[in-house]
Design an enzyme around this catalytic site. Sequence first.
Site, PDB file in Angstrom:
ATOM      1  N   HIS A  28       0.836  -1.199   0.000  1.00  0.00           N
ATOM      2  CA  HIS A  28       0.000   0.000   0.000  1.00  0.00           C
ATOM      3  C   HIS A  28       0.882   1.265   0.000  1.00  0.00           C
ATOM      4  CE1 HIS A  28      -2.759  -2.948   2.188  1.00  0.00           C
ATOM      5  NE2 HIS A  28      -3.532  -2.563   1.197  1.00  0.00           N
ATOM      6  N   GLN A  52     -18.071  -7.273  -0.871  1.00  0.00           N
ATOM      7  CA  GLN A  52     -17.159  -8.090  -1.689  1.00  0.00           C
ATOM      8  C   GLN A  52     -16.710  -9.356  -0.966  1.00  0.00           C
ATOM      9  OE1 GLN A  52     -14.363  -4.683  -1.964  1.00  0.00           O
ATOM     10  NE2 GLN A  52     -12.736  -6.197  -1.738  1.00  0.00           N
ATOM     11  N   ASP A 141      -3.524  -7.559  -7.507  1.00  0.00           N
ATOM     12  CA  ASP A 141      -4.893  -8.012  -7.813  1.00  0.00           C
ATOM     13  C   ASP A 141      -5.150  -7.726  -9.293  1.00  0.00           C
ATOM     14  OD1 ASP A 141      -5.989  -8.636  -4.958  1.00  0.00           O
ATOM     15  OD2 ASP A 141      -4.952  -6.738  -4.793  1.00  0.00           O
ATOM     16  N   SER A 177      -2.441  -8.045   3.276  1.00  0.00           N
ATOM     17  CA  SER A 177      -2.947  -7.873   4.648  1.00  0.00           C
ATOM     18  C   SER A 177      -3.277  -9.224   5.264  1.00  0.00           C
ATOM     19  CB  SER A 177      -4.200  -7.003   4.634  1.00  0.00           C
ATOM     20  OG  SER A 177      -3.942  -5.796   3.959  1.00  0.00           O
TER      21      SER A 177
END
Length: 287
Positions: A28, A52, A141, A177
Site C-alpha cells: 500500500h 465483496q 490483484d 494484509s
Amino acid sequence: MTSWSRQLHREGVTIGFVPTMGALHNGHRALIRAARLQCDALVVSIFVNPTQFAPTEDLAKYPRPIAKDRALCRAEGVDICFEPTVKAMYPEGFDTVVTVPGIARRWEGEIRPHHFAGVATVVTKLFGIVRPDVAVFGQKDFQQAALVRRVIDDLSMGVKLIVHPTVREADGLAMSSRNVYLSATERSLAPVLYKSLLAGAQAIRGGIKDGKQISSIMRTIVEQQTKATVDYLVACDPETLEPWSGTVSRVVLLGAIRLGSVRLIDNLAVTVPKQPARAALTGRIQE
Ligand code: AMP
C-alpha cells in the site's frame, strides 16, 4: 469528503486516490508514494467493504489496525484518510449493483461469485465521492485492476488509472494484509506460489506455447512442495483474461492457492520471446 473534493477541483487542485481495506503494508505504501507523485492532494480510503466478501469469508476477522494505518498515512503525507462507515456507504434503500460480467467470469470471479460486483460497485461509489483525477491500484490483484479499467472506460469516468507493480517480501511472497493469518510453517511454504509463477514464466521464455502445459508445470511445483490446494494456476491473455492461445505476445500467469485456511493470490506478466531463451531451455533460473 465530497464538498472537500469539489472545493479542490474549483481551485484547480488535482486529486489522487488510493482505495484500500486498511491493514496497510509496504505494498500500500508504494501505491501511496506513486499517487503522491501524480497529484496535488492525496486521498486514501480505508473501508472493509462487506459486499465483496461471501458469508463464508473473513469479513469479521479482517485485520483493522486503524491507529497504525493512520500513522502510516500521516508519515506518507496523505491529505485525507477517508474512513466511511458501512451505514454511510450503504444506507437503507441502497439498490445499485455494478457488474462487469466478462472480466468477472473466470478465475477469482468463478471462485468468489459475488466478489467483483462488490468491488465494481464500491469503486464506482468511492470514485463518485472522492472525484479523483488519478487512482492507483496494485498489480497484485490483476483481475481487479482489469475490472477497474473496464469500469472507468465503459462508464466514461475520466479517471487516470495507474497500476503499480506488486511489492514482495524478500523471499518473493507478495505482500498482503492476509499474510498475518499464516502460521510459521505456512509462512515458510507461502513463497511456493511465486516460485511456480517464475517456473511458468521460464517455460514460456523457453518456447513452450501451450497454456495447459504451463499450468501443469506451475501446479506440479506447488503440489510437490506443499499440501496446498490449487484454486487455479493459468496462463492468460492480459487483455481479455481468457486462457492464452499461444498467439499473443504478452501473457499473464494468474495463480491462487489455499495454504490451510489462508488463500494467497499472485500473478506475473511475461513477454513471449520471438526466439526461445537459451538459458531457459537449459533450465537456468532467470529471476
Ligand atoms: P486491499 O487493501 O488489499 O484491498 O488493497 C488495496 C490496494 O493495494 C489494491 O489496489 C491492491 O491491489 C493493492 N495491493 C495490495 N497488496 C499489494 C502488493 N503487495 N503490491 C502492490 N499493490 C498491492
